[in-house]
Write a protein that holds these residues in place. Structure first.
Motif, mmCIF file in Angstrom:
data_model
loop_
_atom_site.group_PDB
_atom_site.id
_atom_site.type_symbol
_atom_site.label_atom_id
_atom_site.label_comp_id
_atom_site.label_asym_id
_atom_site.label_seq_id
_atom_site.Cartn_x
_atom_site.Cartn_y
_atom_site.Cartn_z
ATOM 1 N N ASP A 250 -12.858 18.046 -6.343
ATOM 2 C CA ASP A 250 -12.674 17.046 -5.281
ATOM 3 C C ASP A 250 -13.091 15.663 -5.771
ATOM 4 O OD1 ASP A 250 -11.610 18.703 -3.354
ATOM 5 O OD2 ASP A 250 -13.535 19.163 -2.403
ATOM 6 N N ARG A 251 -14.156 15.632 -6.568
ATOM 7 C CA ARG A 251 -14.603 14.349 -7.112
ATOM 8 C C ARG A 251 -13.551 13.778 -8.066
ATOM 9 N NH1 ARG A 251 -20.318 14.827 -9.658
ATOM 10 N NH2 ARG A 251 -20.686 15.536 -7.517
ATOM 11 N N ASN B 39 -15.281 23.596 -6.862
ATOM 12 C CA ASN B 39 -14.471 22.944 -5.836
ATOM 13 C C ASN B 39 -14.919 21.494 -5.624
ATOM 14 O OD1 ASN B 39 -12.363 23.464 -3.645
ATOM 15 N ND2 ASN B 39 -14.056 22.629 -2.450
ATOM 16 N N LYS B 40 -16.242 21.280 -5.581
ATOM 17 C CA LYS B 40 -16.780 19.928 -5.386
ATOM 18 C C LYS B 40 -16.446 19.015 -6.566
ATOM 19 C CE LYS B 40 -20.883 19.156 -3.858
ATOM 20 N NZ LYS B 40 -22.366 19.196 -3.670
ATOM 21 N N HIS C 229 -18.040 27.119 -5.159
ATOM 22 C CA HIS C 229 -18.257 25.914 -4.349
ATOM 23 C C HIS C 229 -18.515 24.707 -5.250
ATOM 24 C CE1 HIS C 229 -19.421 23.437 -0.965
ATOM 25 N NE2 HIS C 229 -20.598 23.185 -1.535
ATOM 26 N N SER C 230 -19.290 24.935 -6.326
ATOM 27 C CA SER C 230 -19.598 23.851 -7.259
ATOM 28 C C SER C 230 -18.333 23.348 -7.956
ATOM 29 C CB SER C 230 -20.611 24.348 -8.293
ATOM 30 O OG SER C 230 -20.818 23.382 -9.292
#
Length: 298
Positions: free
Chosen positions: A49-50, A45-46, A42-43
């Motif tokens: 995305d940034r 992925n974030k 999840h980290s």
């Protein structure tokens, strides 16, 4: 080397996995905790995305990176890896245990690397049947931003293994420096004693804010040493300093008594909301409370 294994799903492990996948490698990510792996994915992925939001990546590039990563709690999946990087907590016994286990699983020609910030590469290599294929690979936090990779051969590490790590470093856009297998390598051997000395200044009554300002303005440091101590975590700083002291048996590496007391108090820095400074719930320094905090500490 094409297939890379990474063991450990903490912050360092996540960063190593991301930059390795961005470098075009297929990565198998292993941790005993499925929940930790889920949080790690999840980290990543974030962060990707940034990168898309800031125009550094496209959605298609992100998808390619994520598709190169597979995660599992089964260490047996590393049997085909060409390079296995360990990124578990900085504990020599724990790291030795990890390498004993994977030594029974990995293929004969696989290279082992430890992401240690200063523990003995030779000692870890000695618990395997491949000390000539064992090397230190110290990444810096945050891995996705910091350019340096300290590469440290042990006493029996081959030149070929070192060269493979340097080629890997280049492909993941890191600059490699070669170190000697002594406590702290290069960066921590120079940096941590400086931070420890800054804490001595606090113990003697110098304001932490003044120490940080002096080093930022007078030495052109991006972050002052007291702020850095809180950022790294005081327990990590103490463990590293203690490792230098034990390794060299030299009094110049003696941990500052105030650092010891801070760790004993549980005020470990930004992660606990209080170290030499106070922090809000988002980890932002509360400058307005600085003077009161310094008086209480000293």
């Amino acid at each position: 080397m094409q297939k890379i294994g990474v063991i450990g799903a903490g912050l360092m492990g996540a960063g190593i996995v991301q930059v390795t996948a961005e470098g075009g490698y297929d990565v198998t990510w292993v941790d005993i905790s499925d929940d930790q792996l889920i949080r790690g994915m999840h980290s990543i992925n974030k962060l990707l995305d940034r990168d898309i939001e800031k125009g550094r990546k496209t959605k298609q590039e992100k998808e390619k990176v994520m598709n190169r990563i597979s995660s599992t709690s089964q260490v047996q999946t590393l049997k085909d890896a060409d390079l296995i990087i360990e990124a578990v907590p900085e504990n020599l016994d724990l790291k030795k245990s990890v390498f004993r286990e994977i030594d029974q699983i990995a293929k004969k020609e696989a290279v082992f690397a430890s992401n240690t910030s200063g523990l003995s590469i030779t000692a870890m290599a000695a618990v395997t049947k491949r000390p000539e294929q064992f090397v230190g690979a110290h990444f810096f936090f945050p891995v996705t931003k910091m350019e340096l990779l300290e590469i440290t051969p042990g006493l029996l590490t081959s030149a070929e293994a070192v060269q493979k790590m340097k080629q890997f470093s280049s492909k993941i856009n890191k600059t490699a420096v070669e170190c000697k297998d002594y406590p702290g390598f290069i960066v921590n051997r120079l940096l941590i004693p400086m931070v420890n000395e800054a804490i001595y200044l606090v113990m003697e009554g110098v304001d932490p804010e003044d120490i940080d300002a002096a080093m930022k303005l007078g030495a052109n440091h991006k972050m002052g040493p007291i702020t850095l101590a809180d950022f790294v975590g005081l327990e990590t700083l103490l463990a590293t300093m203690q490792g230098l002291y034990d390794g060299f048996q030299d009094s110049k590496y003696r941990p500052c008594p105030l650092l010891v007391k801070m760790v004993e108090s549980g005020n470990l820095g930004r992660k606990t909301g209080r170290g030499f400074y106070k922090y809000d719930g988002n980890g932002n320094k509360l400058i307005e409370e600085k003077n009161q905090a310094a008086v209480q500490i000293t």
